[in-house]
Design a protein around this motif. Structure first.
Motif, PDB file in Angstrom:
ATOM      1  N   ALA A 178       0.940  -1.051  -0.052  1.00  0.00           N
ATOM      2  CA  ALA A 178      -0.058   0.107   0.135  1.00  0.00           C
ATOM      3  C   ALA A 178       0.782   1.324   0.024  1.00  0.00           C
ATOM      4  O   ALA A 178       1.919   1.334   0.642  1.00  0.00           O
ATOM      5  N   ASN A 179       0.328   2.233  -0.811  1.00  0.00           N
ATOM      6  CA  ASN A 179       0.900   3.546  -0.790  1.00  0.00           C
ATOM      7  C   ASN A 179       0.353   4.875  -0.233  1.00  0.00           C
ATOM      8  O   ASN A 179      -1.035   4.621  -0.558  1.00  0.00           O
ATOM      9  N   MET A 180       0.622   5.546   0.583  1.00  0.00           N
ATOM     10  CA  MET A 180      -0.161   6.449   1.423  1.00  0.00           C
ATOM     11  C   MET A 180      -0.928   7.394   0.129  1.00  0.00           C
ATOM     12  O   MET A 180      -1.760   8.182   0.564  1.00  0.00           O
ATOM     13  N   ASN A 181      -0.294   7.579  -1.004  1.00  0.00           N
ATOM     14  CA  ASN A 181      -0.668   8.518  -1.987  1.00  0.00           C
ATOM     15  C   ASN A 181      -1.779   8.076  -2.529  1.00  0.00           C
ATOM     16  O   ASN A 181      -2.452   8.870  -3.482  1.00  0.00           O
ATOM     17  N   ASP A 182      -2.291   6.972  -2.198  1.00  0.00           N
ATOM     18  CA  ASP A 182      -3.599   6.022  -3.213  1.00  0.00           C
ATOM     19  C   ASP A 182      -4.722   6.167  -2.232  1.00  0.00           C
ATOM     20  O   ASP A 182      -4.805   5.234  -1.210  1.00  0.00           O
ATOM     21  N   ALA A 183      -5.364   7.151  -2.309  1.00  0.00           N
ATOM     22  CA  ALA A 183      -6.813   7.163  -1.468  1.00  0.00           C
ATOM     23  C   ALA A 183      -7.568   6.125  -1.403  1.00  0.00           C
ATOM     24  O   ALA A 183      -8.218   5.598  -0.405  1.00  0.00           O
ATOM     25  N   ASN A 184      -7.910   5.639  -2.422  1.00  0.00           N
ATOM     26  CA  ASN A 184      -8.632   4.173  -2.618  1.00  0.00           C
ATOM     27  C   ASN A 184      -8.245   3.292  -1.735  1.00  0.00           C
ATOM     28  O   ASN A 184      -8.824   2.331  -1.055  1.00  0.00           O
ATOM     29  N   ILE A 185      -6.924   3.027  -1.918  1.00  0.00           N
ATOM     30  CA  ILE A 185      -6.144   2.023  -1.234  1.00  0.00           C
ATOM     31  C   ILE A 185      -6.220   2.058   0.402  1.00  0.00           C
ATOM     32  O   ILE A 185      -6.652   1.346   0.994  1.00  0.00           O
ATOM     33  N   MET A 186      -6.150   3.380   0.683  1.00  0.00           N
ATOM     34  CA  MET A 186      -6.438   3.603   2.305  1.00  0.00           C
ATOM     35  C   MET A 186      -7.733   3.282   2.441  1.00  0.00           C
ATOM     36  O   MET A 186      -7.886   2.782   3.672  1.00  0.00           O
ATOM     37  N   GLN A 187      -8.634   3.636   1.740  1.00  0.00           N
ATOM     38  CA  GLN A 187     -10.194   3.375   2.255  1.00  0.00           C
ATOM     39  C   GLN A 187     -10.220   1.857   2.358  1.00  0.00           C
ATOM     40  O   GLN A 187     -10.901   1.491   3.209  1.00  0.00           O
ATOM     41  N   GLU A 188      -9.896   1.186   1.301  1.00  0.00           N
ATOM     42  CA  GLU A 188      -9.691  -0.304   1.569  1.00  0.00           C
ATOM     43  C   GLU A 188      -8.895  -1.084   2.591  1.00  0.00           C
ATOM     44  O   GLU A 188      -9.750  -1.953   3.445  1.00  0.00           O
ATOM     45  N   ILE A 189      -7.769  -0.779   2.923  1.00  0.00           N
ATOM     46  CA  ILE A 189      -7.087  -1.180   4.271  1.00  0.00           C
ATOM     47  C   ILE A 189      -7.387  -0.864   5.439  1.00  0.00           C
ATOM     48  O   ILE A 189      -6.970  -1.555   6.327  1.00  0.00           O
ATOM     49  N   THR A 190      -8.066   0.189   5.608  1.00  0.00           N
ATOM     50  CA  THR A 190      -8.520   0.451   7.115  1.00  0.00           C
ATOM     51  C   THR A 190     -10.006  -0.093   7.386  1.00  0.00           C
ATOM     52  O   THR A 190     -10.247   0.261   8.415  1.00  0.00           O
ATOM     53  N   LYS A 191     -10.296  -0.682   6.650  1.00  0.00           N
ATOM     54  CA  LYS A 191     -11.569  -1.376   7.026  1.00  0.00           C
ATOM     55  C   LYS A 191     -11.287  -2.439   7.925  1.00  0.00           C
ATOM     56  O   LYS A 191     -10.476  -3.220   7.998  1.00  0.00           O
ATOM     57  N   GLY A 192     -12.142  -2.531   9.156  1.00  0.00           N
ATOM     58  CA  GLY A 192     -12.147  -3.408  10.496  1.00  0.00           C
ATOM     59  C   GLY A 192     -10.821  -3.032  11.223  1.00  0.00           C
ATOM     60  O   GLY A 192     -10.352  -4.028  12.037  1.00  0.00           O
ATOM     61  N   ILE A 193     -10.096  -1.954  11.030  1.00  0.00           N
ATOM     62  CA  ILE A 193      -9.009  -1.770  11.735  1.00  0.00           C
ATOM     63  C   ILE A 193      -9.396  -0.855  13.128  1.00  0.00           C
ATOM     64  O   ILE A 193     -10.349   0.143  13.065  1.00  0.00           O
ATOM     65  N   ASP A 194      -8.812  -1.250  14.268  1.00  0.00           N
ATOM     66  CA  ASP A 194      -9.154  -0.782  15.435  1.00  0.00           C
ATOM     67  C   ASP A 194      -8.399   0.921  15.722  1.00  0.00           C
ATOM     68  O   ASP A 194      -8.883   1.707  16.192  1.00  0.00           O
ATOM     69  N   ALA A 195      -6.953   0.633  15.388  1.00  0.00           N
ATOM     70  CA  ALA A 195      -5.893   1.723  15.487  1.00  0.00           C
ATOM     71  C   ALA A 195      -5.162   1.804  14.459  1.00  0.00           C
ATOM     72  O   ALA A 195      -4.753   0.922  13.911  1.00  0.00           O
ATOM     73  N   ILE A 196      -4.623   3.078  14.173  1.00  0.00           N
ATOM     74  CA  ILE A 196      -3.614   3.325  13.185  1.00  0.00           C
ATOM     75  C   ILE A 196      -2.203   4.042  13.931  1.00  0.00           C
ATOM     76  O   ILE A 196      -2.691   4.946  14.614  1.00  0.00           O
ATOM     77  N   ALA A 197      -1.216   3.589  13.488  1.00  0.00           N
ATOM     78  CA  ALA A 197       0.101   4.349  13.977  1.00  0.00           C
ATOM     79  C   ALA A 197       0.453   4.585  12.501  1.00  0.00           C
ATOM     80  O   ALA A 197       1.133   3.804  11.800  1.00  0.00           O
ATOM     81  N   PHE A 198       0.740   6.110  12.484  1.00  0.00           N
ATOM     82  CA  PHE A 198       1.506   6.306  11.048  1.00  0.00           C
ATOM     83  C   PHE A 198       2.357   7.348  11.189  1.00  0.00           C
ATOM     84  O   PHE A 198       2.624   8.187  12.266  1.00  0.00           O
TER      85      PHE A 198
END
Length: 298
Positions: free
Chosen positions: A50-70
């Protein structure tokens, strides 16, 4: 707890995996290259491309996630792109109901914009995160001990017994280990009381150059002296790694420090208050040096 980690292939965020696993978390780690998969798997994470510059991918991979460390990549050709990267992650977290987002800022935030793109953009990211409506914690570390593993420092220790760094000898710094920063990030994720908080964190020792060399000597068991590396020399060594523009920007920052009569604070004297909320076992400079001896001795 499902934690999504950005930047885990680098030293600043890699230990978030290990600290998260200690708490029993399921850790998903992003990378832009499949060549990093094995390293991330061995650390206990599930790697995803995943690359943070891809908004669609970000929407996909954050499904079901409780917390993000970025964190935002520090070597972007255009540092101002970092704001869009962060927006993509924050917007996706909001859409998908992520419970908390913890941002490692890779340095203390400046009180106002100072004309260095990589630093100024962080203030825009901070505003965006604070206004997102998400529960967040901002972790602002001082200078990483791991910086001394870089090609502008470690070879000088190994070959000349000089601890080379472009900060003036008279400038005190509360150096911090990346493992400690990762531990703060994970503690922030697990502390339900923290919902809109920011912490300036540092090591517990406020060391000028000669003090730093003394602690380094203790860790290595050899006499090491401090060498204030000229900013241009530092920039020239850095250039192959971050590009000419990036190296020039960083070198100009250190040149300003070397010509300064007052230094920006790089130490939090109130770390005991931080440690009450985020209990982390801190690493001393001498202990860190001892742990990393192999990089500094022939």
């Amino acid at each position: 707890m499902k934690i999504l980690v950005f930047g885990a292939t680098g030293s600043q965020q890699f230990n978030v995996i290990l600290e998260g696993k200690k708490k029993g978390a399921e850790v998903i780690a992003t990378t832009t290259s499949a060549t990093s998969f094995e390293k991330l798997k061995q650390a206990g994470a599930m790697p995803i491309l995943a690359n943070m510059n891809d908004a669609n991918i970000m929407q996909e991979i954050t499904k079901g996630i409780d917390a993000i460390a970025f964190m935002v990549p520090v070597s972007l050709p255009n540092p101002f792109d970092g704001l869009q990267y962060a927006k993509n992650v924050i917007d996706a977290a909001k859409t998908n109901g992520v419970k908390k987002i913890v941002w490692n800022t890779s340095g203390w935030l400046a009180p106002q914009k100072i004309g260095i793109p990589g630093e100024d953009v962080k203030l825009d990211i901070s505003d965006y995160l604070k206004n997102s409506g998400l529960n967040y914690v901002i972790i602002q570390p001082t200078i990483y001990m791991e910086n001394m593993l870089g090609p502008f420092c470690a070879p000088f220790v190994k070959n000349e017994k000089k601890l080379a760094y472009p900060t003036p000898e008279a400038m005190p710094i509360g150096w911090i280990a990346s493992r400690d920063v990762s531990a703060f990030v994970v503690e922030a994720i697990y502390n339900d009381k923290l919902k809109a908080d920011s912490f300036q964190i540092s090591g517990l020792e406020n060391l000028k150059g000669n003090d730093l060399a003394e602690q380094f000597s203790k860790g290595l068991g050899e006499k090491i002296v401090y060498y204030t590396q000229p900013a241009k020399e530092f920039g020239d060594i850095l250039k192959p790694f971050v590009g000419e523009a990036g190296a020039k920007g960083v070198a100009s920052y250190y040149e300003g420090l070397q010509n300064a009569t007052e230094f920006p604070p790089k130490f939090n004297p109130n770390m005991s208050e931080v440690l009450e909320k985020l209990p982390v076992q801190m690493t001393s400079l001498a202990q860190w040096t001892k742990n990393n001896k192999v990089y500094f001795l022939n």
